[in-house]
Design a protein around this motif. Structure first.
Motif, mmCIF file in Angstrom:
data_model
loop_
_atom_site.group_PDB
_atom_site.id
_atom_site.type_symbol
_atom_site.label_atom_id
_atom_site.label_comp_id
_atom_site.label_asym_id
_atom_site.label_seq_id
_atom_site.Cartn_x
_atom_site.Cartn_y
_atom_site.Cartn_z
ATOM 1 N N ARG A 1 -8.664 1.221 -5.399
ATOM 2 C CA ARG A 1 -9.649 2.294 -5.338
ATOM 3 C C ARG A 1 -9.963 2.714 -3.906
ATOM 4 N NH1 ARG A 1 -14.157 0.264 -8.505
ATOM 5 N NH2 ARG A 1 -13.005 1.031 -10.325
ATOM 6 N N ASN A 2 -9.796 1.836 -2.933
ATOM 7 C CA ASN A 2 -10.260 2.105 -1.571
ATOM 8 C C ASN A 2 -9.303 2.962 -0.752
ATOM 9 O OD1 ASN A 2 -12.434 0.576 -2.224
ATOM 10 N ND2 ASN A 2 -11.881 -1.191 -0.947
ATOM 11 N N THR A 3 -8.131 3.247 -1.276
ATOM 12 C CA THR A 3 -7.190 4.098 -0.544
ATOM 13 C C THR A 3 -6.690 5.190 -1.469
ATOM 14 O OG1 THR A 3 -5.375 2.602 -1.135
ATOM 15 C CG2 THR A 3 -6.415 2.237 0.992
ATOM 16 N N GLY A 4 -6.649 6.422 -0.981
ATOM 17 C CA GLY A 4 -6.131 7.544 -1.750
ATOM 18 C C GLY A 4 -7.150 8.120 -2.707
ATOM 19 N N SER A 5 -6.881 9.365 -3.108
ATOM 20 C CA SER A 5 -7.750 10.021 -4.085
ATOM 21 C C SER A 5 -7.415 9.527 -5.481
ATOM 22 C CB SER A 5 -7.570 11.537 -3.998
ATOM 23 O OG SER A 5 -6.244 11.895 -4.376
ATOM 24 N N ALA A 6 -8.291 9.831 -6.433
ATOM 25 C CA ALA A 6 -8.074 9.404 -7.809
ATOM 26 C C ALA A 6 -6.815 10.046 -8.380
ATOM 27 C CB ALA A 6 -9.305 9.748 -8.663
ATOM 28 N N ALA A 7 -6.603 11.346 -8.075
ATOM 29 C CA ALA A 7 -5.427 12.033 -8.599
ATOM 30 C C ALA A 7 -4.142 11.449 -8.003
ATOM 31 C CB ALA A 7 -5.527 13.529 -8.296
ATOM 32 N N ASN B 1 -13.464 -7.768 -7.596
ATOM 33 C CA ASN B 1 -14.019 -8.310 -6.354
ATOM 34 C C ASN B 1 -13.520 -7.469 -5.180
ATOM 35 O OD1 ASN B 1 -14.614 -9.839 -4.049
ATOM 36 N ND2 ASN B 1 -14.548 -11.751 -5.230
ATOM 37 N N GLU B 2 -14.477 -7.011 -4.334
ATOM 38 C CA GLU B 2 -14.105 -6.152 -3.219
ATOM 39 C C GLU B 2 -13.100 -6.832 -2.296
ATOM 40 O OE1 GLU B 2 -13.938 -2.666 -1.150
ATOM 41 O OE2 GLU B 2 -14.970 -3.072 -3.049
ATOM 42 N N ALA B 3 -13.194 -8.142 -2.127
ATOM 43 C CA ALA B 3 -12.273 -8.874 -1.263
ATOM 44 C C ALA B 3 -10.853 -8.879 -1.834
ATOM 45 C CB ALA B 3 -12.754 -10.310 -1.062
ATOM 46 N N GLN B 4 -10.748 -8.593 -3.141
ATOM 47 C CA GLN B 4 -9.441 -8.591 -3.788
ATOM 48 C C GLN B 4 -8.969 -7.174 -4.085
ATOM 49 O OE1 GLN B 4 -10.369 -10.943 -7.232
ATOM 50 N NE2 GLN B 4 -10.141 -12.889 -6.145
ATOM 51 N N ASN B 5 -9.490 -6.197 -3.369
ATOM 52 C CA ASN B 5 -9.158 -4.803 -3.642
ATOM 53 C C ASN B 5 -7.656 -4.549 -3.593
ATOM 54 O OD1 ASN B 5 -9.741 -1.780 -3.723
ATOM 55 N ND2 ASN B 5 -8.691 -1.987 -1.756
ATOM 56 N N ILE C 1 0.817 -1.204 0.000
ATOM 57 C CA ILE C 1 0.000 0.000 0.000
ATOM 58 C C ILE C 1 0.858 1.263 0.000
ATOM 59 C CG2 ILE C 1 -0.209 -0.012 2.532
ATOM 60 C CD1 ILE C 1 -3.073 1.072 2.143
ATOM 61 N N ASN C 2 0.488 2.213 -0.886
ATOM 62 C CA ASN C 2 1.124 3.536 -0.968
ATOM 63 C C ASN C 2 2.627 3.437 -1.225
ATOM 64 O OD1 ASN C 2 1.159 6.353 -0.951
ATOM 65 N ND2 ASN C 2 1.675 6.442 1.227
ATOM 66 N N SER C 3 3.048 2.459 -2.037
ATOM 67 C CA SER C 3 4.474 2.261 -2.277
ATOM 68 C C SER C 3 4.720 1.923 -3.734
ATOM 69 C CB SER C 3 5.023 1.146 -1.394
ATOM 70 O OG SER C 3 6.365 0.862 -1.730
ATOM 71 N N ASP C 4 5.840 2.441 -4.269
ATOM 72 C CA ASP C 4 6.284 2.044 -5.596
ATOM 73 C C ASP C 4 7.598 1.265 -5.524
ATOM 74 O OD1 ASP C 4 8.059 4.003 -4.888
ATOM 75 O OD2 ASP C 4 7.639 5.336 -6.572
#
Length: 421
Positions: free
Chosen positions: A358-364, A406-410, A322-325
């Motif tokens: 999609r569930n974390t962070g804004s679209a931009a 699938n939401e479980a696979q977000n 999450i939040n990492s490149d």
């Protein structure tokens, strides 16, 4: 489970994704890596460097020989009239564990005992003196450490036993005269039994030491010991077959580098191993789910197998946290496999498409994050594996496109997917 086994499993999965995607599920099911239970004995183990726990000792004390008094039949078995003399010693040794040690101990001194100087006058006694030295190899046992190891223990009780070699010489009577004899036979017998200038024997020793710690590097000790020699030790071979000496000594130990032990208990690491095993099992479950998802996506591909498919997934991905490149070590194998595929197919070009969940962070924000992820993968292919940048198209869809709906696979959408151009 060793980390390399996990990498092997990931490599198998990646190879299946690139080359034979239909068999991906079989790879995970049939060749799943097992995690063995870990057992331990729940005991403390001690160890030290071979240079540690050496000591040097010096000591002095008193000798008391227990030998036959003389050469006549009525005195040869007597041990009366014993005389105490001084004894000195030096030694060097090492504690190989908190319980067991060894030392080389050299002792020497002059020994006195009563003996008659005439066959004809057995009641007129004088003492005989000689010198003796011996070197002993002795094993030592720290009794109190056997019950509770404590490198800072102030008081210790240490029994010991050993064996070695001894030399005795310079035998002479107190009056420095040869005894008078009533016959030549008596004189010949006496000279025969006293003909050796040096007597060699193999003594054994036993005793107990009481040690008092003064500081980290110095101990005071007192010990009582006994040594047992062959009958010729004092140059008399009559009476009892064993000569003995009892000694009381005191001295100092100088501990080289101090005294201490490193301790470990296997059971202290069980919780850490269990946590790692849990992570391995989680990764196995995720890999299995990925294989099943890839197989399902492949079944939905529109182009027939006999035709060349453009813009088709290559069944290889690079996942991110999450939040990492940052590219995880476990994902490097997928980039390596893609580089090998490109080298084997020099006419092929690929697209590198980055995504974010999609569930974390804004679209931009997610759009920029997916761009950084795609560029990070492309950089590894070009800089580390030498792939021509002209063969790579870098794209990013942020969180607007979700490969896994699938939401479980977000969290699976934190990913870069390779496709053919």
């Amino acid at each position: 489970m060793k980390a390399k086994n996990l990498y092997y499993a990931i490599a198998l999965a990646a190879a299946a994704f690139v080359g034979t995607p239909a068999s991906a599920q079989d790879v995970f099911v049939d060749d799943a890596v097992s995690v063995n239970e870990f057992t331990c004995d729940n005991k403390d183990h001690y160890f030290s460097n071979w240079r540690d726990n050496w000591f040097i000792e010096i000591s002095a004390g008193g000798n008391q020989p227990l030998v036959e008094r003389g050469i006549t039949e009525d005195t040869q078995n007597s041990v009366e009239g014993k005389k105490w003399t001084a004894v000195y010693s030096v030694g060097v040794g090492r504690w190989v564990s908190p319980y067991i040690g060894f030392r080389f101990k050299a002792l020497g001194g002059a020994y006195h005992f009563d003996a008659p100087t005439r066959f004809t006058e057995p009641t007129k006694d004088a003492w005989v003196r000689f010198k003796s030295v011996n070197l002993q190899l002795e094993m030592m046992w720290d009794m109190l450490n056997s019950f509770n190891v404590n490198p800072n223990r102030v008081f210790s009780i240490i029994p010991f036993f050993g064996f070695g070699g001894a030399a005795s010489w310079d035998f002479y009577n107190a009056d420095k005269k040869w005894p008078e004899f009533t016959s030549n036979n008596d004189a010949a017998a006496y000279r025969k039994s006293h003909s050796k200038r040096v007597q060699w024997t193999l003594p054994v020793s036993a005793g107990i030491q009481f040690r008092l710690r003064l500081c980290k590097y110095v101990d005071f000790f007192a010990e009582a010991r006994a040594q047992f020699y062959g009958d010729n030790w004092n140059n008399y071979s009559t009476g009892n077959s064993i000569d003995a000496v009892v000694q009381a000594m005191g001295g100092f130990n100088f501990n080289i580098g101090g005294r201490g032990w490193n301790k470990f208990n296997e059971c202290e690491y069980v919780s850490q191993i269990a946590a790692l095993n849990g992570q391995v099992n989680d990764l196995r479950a995720q890999l299995l789910a990925c294989g099943q998802e890839v197989a399902a996506l492949q079944a939905q591909l529109p182009c027939p197998p006999q035709k060349e498919c453009k813009n088709a997934p290559l069944m290889a991905t690079v996942r991110f946290t999450i939040n990492s490149d940052a590219i995880l070590p476990t994902e490097q194998v997928n980039i390596y496999n893609m580089a090998e595929w490109l080298k084997a197919n020099p006419e092929e070009k690929i697209a590198i498409v980055g995504y974010a969940d999609r569930n974390t962070g804004s679209a931009a924000y997610n759009m920029g994050l997916s761009e950084r992820r795609a560029n990070a993968v492309a950089k590894v292919l070009t800089d580390e594996y030498g792939i021509d940048p002209s063969r790579l198209t870098v794209k990013w869809d942020g969180s607007e496109v979700q490969p896994y709906n699938n939401e479980a696979q977000n969290d699976w959408n934190r990913i870069v997917i390779f496709t053919q151009n």
